[in-house]
Design a protein around this motif. Structure first.
Motif, PDB file in Angstrom:
ATOM      1  N   ASN A 155      -8.631 -20.638   8.413  1.00 15.57           N
ATOM      2  CA  ASN A 155      -7.458 -19.804   8.141  1.00 15.57           C
ATOM      3  C   ASN A 155      -7.851 -18.328   8.188  1.00 15.57           C
ATOM      4  N   ALA A 156      -8.518 -17.947   9.263  1.00 14.46           N
ATOM      5  CA  ALA A 156      -9.031 -16.577   9.379  1.00 14.46           C
ATOM      6  C   ALA A 156      -7.920 -15.535   9.323  1.00 14.46           C
ATOM      7  N   ALA A 202     -18.901 -24.131  -0.212  1.00 14.43           N
ATOM      8  CA  ALA A 202     -18.655 -24.428   1.198  1.00 14.43           C
ATOM      9  C   ALA A 202     -17.182 -24.564   1.534  1.00 14.43           C
ATOM     10  N   ALA A 203     -16.371 -25.063   0.604  1.00 14.52           N
ATOM     11  CA  ALA A 203     -14.940 -25.201   0.886  1.00 14.52           C
ATOM     12  C   ALA A 203     -14.311 -23.839   1.134  1.00 14.52           C
ATOM     13  N   PHE A 204     -14.725 -22.848   0.345  1.00 12.99           N
ATOM     14  CA  PHE A 204     -14.227 -21.487   0.582  1.00 12.99           C
ATOM     15  C   PHE A 204     -14.696 -20.978   1.941  1.00 12.99           C
ATOM     16  N   LEU A 205     -15.962 -21.187   2.267  1.00 11.78           N
ATOM     17  CA  LEU A 205     -16.492 -20.696   3.539  1.00 11.78           C
ATOM     18  C   LEU A 205     -15.740 -21.316   4.712  1.00 11.78           C
ATOM     19  N   ALA A 206     -15.323 -22.570   4.568  1.00  5.76           N
ATOM     20  CA  ALA A 206     -14.585 -23.220   5.646  1.00  5.76           C
ATOM     21  C   ALA A 206     -13.241 -22.548   5.895  1.00  5.76           C
ATOM     22  N   PRO A 256     -12.723 -29.252   8.279  1.00  6.67           N
ATOM     23  CA  PRO A 256     -12.357 -30.566   8.821  1.00  6.67           C
ATOM     24  C   PRO A 256     -11.070 -30.506   9.629  1.00  6.67           C
ATOM     25  N   LYS A 257     -11.057 -31.249  10.722  1.00  8.10           N
ATOM     26  CA  LYS A 257      -9.869 -31.334  11.571  1.00  8.10           C
ATOM     27  C   LYS A 257      -9.382 -32.771  11.729  1.00  8.10           C
ATOM     28  N   THR A 258     -10.196 -33.723  11.323  1.00  4.38           N
ATOM     29  CA  THR A 258      -9.829 -35.132  11.434  1.00  4.38           C
ATOM     30  C   THR A 258     -10.177 -35.846  10.138  1.00  4.38           C
ATOM     31  N   MET A 259      -9.694 -37.084  10.009  1.00  7.21           N
ATOM     32  CA  MET A 259     -10.041 -37.886   8.835  1.00  7.21           C
ATOM     33  C   MET A 259     -11.547 -38.143   8.790  1.00  7.21           C
ATOM     34  N   ASP A 260     -12.140 -38.348   9.955  1.00  9.69           N
ATOM     35  CA  ASP A 260     -13.588 -38.585  10.006  1.00  9.69           C
ATOM     36  C   ASP A 260     -14.356 -37.375   9.499  1.00  9.69           C
ATOM     37  N   ASP A 261     -13.868 -36.180   9.819  1.00 13.06           N
ATOM     38  CA  ASP A 261     -14.511 -34.963   9.311  1.00 13.06           C
ATOM     39  C   ASP A 261     -14.445 -34.911   7.786  1.00 13.06           C
ATOM     40  N   ALA A 265     -14.269 -12.494   8.973  1.00 14.85           N
ATOM     41  CA  ALA A 265     -14.181 -13.832   8.391  1.00 14.85           C
ATOM     42  C   ALA A 265     -14.786 -14.871   9.332  1.00 14.85           C
ATOM     43  N   LYS A 266     -14.462 -14.775  10.602  1.00 14.66           N
ATOM     44  CA  LYS A 266     -15.001 -15.722  11.584  1.00 14.66           C
ATOM     45  C   LYS A 266     -16.513 -15.576  11.722  1.00 14.66           C
ATOM     46  N   ARG A 267     -16.990 -14.337  11.632  1.00 12.99           N
ATOM     47  CA  ARG A 267     -18.449 -14.122  11.744  1.00 12.99           C
ATOM     48  C   ARG A 267     -19.178 -14.799  10.590  1.00 12.99           C
ATOM     49  N   TRP A 268     -18.633 -14.675   9.377  1.00 16.34           N
ATOM     50  CA  TRP A 268     -19.254 -15.326   8.221  1.00 16.34           C
ATOM     51  C   TRP A 268     -19.141 -16.844   8.327  1.00 16.34           C
TER      52      TRP A 268
END
Length: 229
Positions: free
Chosen positions: A141-142, A132-136, A100-105, A152-155
């Motif tokens: 924070n790659a 999913a929180a870990f995957l984010a 997430p990058k915004t409050m809406d996200d 990390a970015k590929r996953w």
């Protein structure tokens, strides 16, 4: 730490090829069930399970998870579950699989979690969104994973586009509790060799919640146990 790719006949298959799938969208329920028919090794009461999707101990849970994936493609539900991906594929993803990058996200992620929980009446403590929180963090924070930022970015990209069911195994077997893990390393999961295709590991981890019915296993260390080696 590592997220294991499937190994077949000594050949390591990268995550995007597992199950011969190259589709940049969330998997469907049928595709999820088919992904579990990969000759995985599961024993219960001393007997090998031939197919976890039909075995009476696992089939109902597998079918319930399949319903969650089908909801991602249901016109009546997907507006409460999906957000556009940020990977460049022009697709959609479960909102909690996107950093997430915004409050809406943030609100969209909350609503997506709630919508899946309603489908299971809150009885599935380990649904595909629990990791999913870990995957984010792999995308948000790659740099934390330096020098493996690109992996990390590929996953993160793969997980956002495909919405895989990933579990974790992070607890050492409770052997000789008065000794640190490095003194019982032959039992604990550890790296034997590093190759161009990936890591070769040996040993055990416990509390791999949901591993019977998941696509991948995240293996890591947990706790503040002093490590000497």
């Amino acid at each position: 730490m590592a997220i294991k790719a499937k190994e077949t006949a000594g050949k390591t298959i990268p995550p995007e090829d597992t199950g011969d799938v190259r589709v940049e969208r969330p998997q469907t329920g049928a595709e999820y069930l088919d992904s579990l028919r990969d000759d995985r090794t599961v024993y219960i009461y001393g007997e090998r399970v031939k197919d976890v999707t039909t075995h009476p101990a696992f089939r109902n849970t597998a079918r319930m998870v399949a319903r969650l994936y089908d909801a991602l493609h249901d016109d009546k539900r997907k507006h409460r579950l999906l957000l556009p991906t940020e990977t460049g594929n022009g697709g959609m993803t479960h909102a909690f699989f996107k950093a997430p990058k915004t409050m809406d996200d943030l609100v969209a992620g909350r609503e997506a979690i709630a919508e899946w929980a309603k489908i299971t009446y809150g009885w599935m403590g380990r649904a595909p969104d629990y990791k999913a929180a870990f995957l984010a963090t792999l995308g948000a924070n790659a740099d934390f994973y330096e020098p493996y930022q690109e992996n990390a970015k590929r996953w993160y990209k793969f997980s956002q586009e495909r919405v895989p069911f990933i579990n974790h195994a992070i607890i050492h077997p409770p052997v000789d509790r008065d000794r640190p893990p490095n003194e019982v390393a032959d039992v604990c999961c550890h790296v034997e060799k590093e190759t161009d295709a990936g890591l070769i590991v040996s040993g055990a981890k416990v509390v791999a919640t949901g591993s019977v019915l998941t696509n991948y296993t995240f293996v890591a260390h947990h706790g503040l146990i002093p490590l000497q080696d």
